[in-house]
Design a protein around this motif. Structure first.
Motif, PDB file in Angstrom:
ATOM      1  N   PRO A 127       0.754  -1.151   0.100  1.00 23.49           N
ATOM      2  CA  PRO A 127       0.126   0.068  -0.029  1.00 23.49           C
ATOM      3  C   PRO A 127       1.047   1.182  -0.026  1.00 23.49           C
ATOM      4  CG  PRO A 127      -0.076  -0.905   2.254  1.00 23.49           C
ATOM      5  CD  PRO A 127       0.868  -1.820   1.220  1.00 23.49           C
ATOM      6  N   ASP A 128       1.933   1.319   0.688  1.00 22.22           N
ATOM      7  CA  ASP A 128       2.805   2.504   0.642  1.00 22.22           C
ATOM      8  C   ASP A 128       3.410   2.871  -0.530  1.00 22.22           C
ATOM      9  OD1 ASP A 128       2.399   2.751   3.374  1.00 22.22           O
ATOM     10  OD2 ASP A 128       4.128   1.526   3.968  1.00 22.22           O
ATOM     11  N   TYR A 129       3.677   1.929  -1.319  1.00 23.91           N
ATOM     12  CA  TYR A 129       4.278   2.111  -2.770  1.00 23.91           C
ATOM     13  C   TYR A 129       3.364   2.757  -3.695  1.00 23.91           C
ATOM     14  CZ  TYR A 129       6.168   1.445  -7.351  1.00 23.91           C
ATOM     15  OH  TYR A 129       6.412   1.656  -8.532  1.00 23.91           O
ATOM     16  N   LEU A 130       2.255   1.905  -3.562  1.00 21.93           N
ATOM     17  CA  LEU A 130       0.907   2.509  -4.463  1.00 21.93           C
ATOM     18  C   LEU A 130       0.410   3.840  -4.155  1.00 21.93           C
ATOM     19  CD1 LEU A 130      -0.834  -1.049  -4.757  1.00 21.93           C
ATOM     20  CD2 LEU A 130       0.637   0.123  -6.456  1.00 21.93           C
ATOM     21  N   LYS A 131       0.329   4.140  -2.873  1.00 19.17           N
ATOM     22  CA  LYS A 131      -0.089   5.317  -2.578  1.00 19.17           C
ATOM     23  C   LYS A 131       0.805   6.668  -2.844  1.00 19.17           C
ATOM     24  CE  LYS A 131      -3.442   3.428   1.162  1.00 19.17           C
ATOM     25  NZ  LYS A 131      -3.524   3.293   2.696  1.00 19.17           N
ATOM     26  N   TYR A 132       2.285   5.957  -2.847  1.00 15.32           N
ATOM     27  CA  TYR A 132       3.151   7.132  -3.125  1.00 15.32           C
ATOM     28  C   TYR A 132       2.966   7.322  -4.633  1.00 15.32           C
ATOM     29  CZ  TYR A 132       7.778   8.635  -4.801  1.00 15.32           C
ATOM     30  OH  TYR A 132       8.797   9.254  -5.143  1.00 15.32           O
ATOM     31  N   LYS A 133       2.580   6.282  -5.581  1.00 11.46           N
ATOM     32  CA  LYS A 133       2.376   6.397  -6.919  1.00 11.46           C
ATOM     33  C   LYS A 133       1.073   6.901  -7.383  1.00 11.46           C
ATOM     34  CE  LYS A 133       5.051   5.292  -9.213  1.00 11.46           C
ATOM     35  NZ  LYS A 133       6.301   6.055  -9.758  1.00 11.46           N
ATOM     36  N   GLY A 134       0.106   7.434  -6.346  1.00  9.75           N
ATOM     37  CA  GLY A 134      -1.209   8.141  -6.684  1.00  9.75           C
ATOM     38  C   GLY A 134      -2.179   7.496  -6.376  1.00  9.75           C
ATOM     39  N   PHE A 135      -2.023   6.063  -5.883  1.00  5.94           N
ATOM     40  CA  PHE A 135      -3.463   5.234  -5.821  1.00  5.94           C
ATOM     41  C   PHE A 135      -3.940   5.838  -4.517  1.00  5.94           C
ATOM     42  CE2 PHE A 135      -1.365   2.642  -8.769  1.00  5.94           C
ATOM     43  CZ  PHE A 135      -2.418   1.640  -9.279  1.00  5.94           C
ATOM     44  N   LYS A 136      -5.309   5.663  -4.427  1.00  5.44           N
ATOM     45  CA  LYS A 136      -6.364   6.097  -3.377  1.00  5.44           C
ATOM     46  C   LYS A 136      -7.084   5.010  -2.978  1.00  5.44           C
ATOM     47  CE  LYS A 136      -7.703   9.358  -6.007  1.00  5.44           C
ATOM     48  NZ  LYS A 136      -8.531  10.717  -6.279  1.00  5.44           N
ATOM     49  N   VAL A 137      -7.525   5.128  -1.861  1.00  2.00           N
ATOM     50  CA  VAL A 137      -8.415   4.139  -1.111  1.00  2.00           C
ATOM     51  C   VAL A 137      -9.778   4.635  -1.550  1.00  2.00           C
ATOM     52  CG1 VAL A 137      -9.459   3.310   1.011  1.00  2.00           C
ATOM     53  CG2 VAL A 137      -7.011   3.781   0.964  1.00  2.00           C
TER      54      VAL A 137
END
Length: 254
Positions: A127-137
Motif C-alpha cells: 500500500p505504501d508504494y502504490l499510494k506514493y504512486k498516486g493510488f487512493k483508497v
C-alpha cells in the motif's frame, strides 16, 4: 536494460512465470498457474515480466473479468504485482507499473484497481508504494483490506467491494479454505493442509474457486487463498505446515 516481455499463447510454455520458485518440469503448481493464465488470455489478461530469472512481474485484467468480488466499470484490475527484494533499486516496479498505466490509457480504460491492505501483508500489493504512486483508497473490507484505485479522470465513478465481502464472514461452521490456481504455491500447500487435517482428524471444508463467477461471488476479497473459522475470516496468507499446526492448536481443534 532488460526488456519487458508480455506472455501469450506462443511463449508461455518456455517463459519463466516469475511468481514461482522454479519452472522445473513436473512442478504441478507452475503447470496449474500457466493453465490458469492461458484460460484468462481471452478475458483480456495481461502478464508483463522483466526478462530476469526471478519475481519481477505485473498481471492485470479487465475488472469485469477479474477473479475478485468487486464492482467497477471499464477499469483494469491488478491481479498480482510482485518485484522480489533482490531487485531493489533497479526501477523494475516503476517500469512495470508505468507500462501498465500506459497500456490501460491506450485501451481507453477509466483507471486501475488493486487489492491491498492497511499495512503491507503477505501476498497483497504494497500500500505504501502504490499510494506514493498516486493510488487512493476507494473502499475497505474487514478486517484489513483496502481497495486502491488510480483513476485517469475525476469524472469516473470509483469502484467498490461487493457488499457481501465487506464484513469478513462466511456462512460455514468450522474451518473453510477457499483457493484457486491464481498462485503456483496454492495447490501444494492446500494438499498439505488436506493431509494434516486428515491425519489429525480435523474437519475442514476446502472449496476450489474455478470460475470468475465463483470468484466474484466469493465471501473473500482475496480469492487466491482465504481461510475462515466458524464464519470469521482468519488469514489470506498461504500457510506452511508449521503455521497451520499452530493455528489448529490455538483454535483447540487438536
Amino acid at each position: 536494460m532488460e526488456e519487458i516481455i508480455t506472455l501469450n499463447y506462443n511463449n508461455i510454455e518456455c517463459e519463466h512465470i516469475c511468481c514461482s520458485l522454479s519452472d522445473k518440469k513436473g512442478d504441478c503448481g507452475v503447470y496449474l498457474k500457466k493453465e490458469w493464465l492461458k484460460e484468462r488470455f481471452d478475458d483480456g489478461l495481461i502478464f508483463n515480466k522483466i526478462n530476469v530469472r526471478g519475481k519481477a512481474f505485473i498481471e492485470y485484467i479487465p475488472v469485469e473479468n477479474a477473479w475478485a468480488p468487486i464492482e467497477g466499470k471499464n477499469y483494469m484490475f491488478i491481479n498480482c504485482f510482485w518485484v522480489s527484494g533482490k531487485f531493489k533499486g533497479r526501477g523494475y516496479a516503476n517500469r512495470l507499473l508505468n507500462e501498465c498505466i500506459d497500456n490501460c490509457k491506450k485501451r481507453g480504460k477509466n483507471g486501475i484497481i488493486t487489492l491491498s491492505s492497511k499495512k503491507k501483508m503477505p501476498f497483497l500489493s504494497d500500500p505504501d508504494y502504490l499510494k506514493y504512486k498516486g493510488f487512493k483508497v476507494c473502499d475497505i473490507a474487514n478486517p484489513y483490506y483496502e481497495l486502491l484505485y488510480l483513476p485517469f479522470s475525476d469524472k469516473y465513478d470509483s469502484p467498490k467491494f461487493k457488499n457481501h465481502v465487506k464484513y469478513g464472514k462466511n456462512d460455514e461452521n468450522g474451518l473453510t479454505l477457499y483457493y484457486s490456481n491464481q498462485c503456483p504455491h496454492t495447490s501444494k500447500y492446500v494438499d498439505l493442509i488436506r493431509k494434516i487435517s486428515s491425519e489429525k482428524k480435523v474437519d475442514i471444508k476446502i472449496i476450489k474457486i474455478e470460475t470468475k463467477e465463483q470468484a466474484q461471488s466469493s465471501p473473500c476479497p482475496f480469492t487466491t487463498y482465504s481461510l475462515f473459522y466458524n464464519g470469521e475470516f482468519v488469514t489470506n496468507e498461504i500457510l506452511s505446515e508449521n503455521k497451520f499446526n499452530k493455528l489448529i492448536i490455538e483454535k483447540g481443534l487438536i
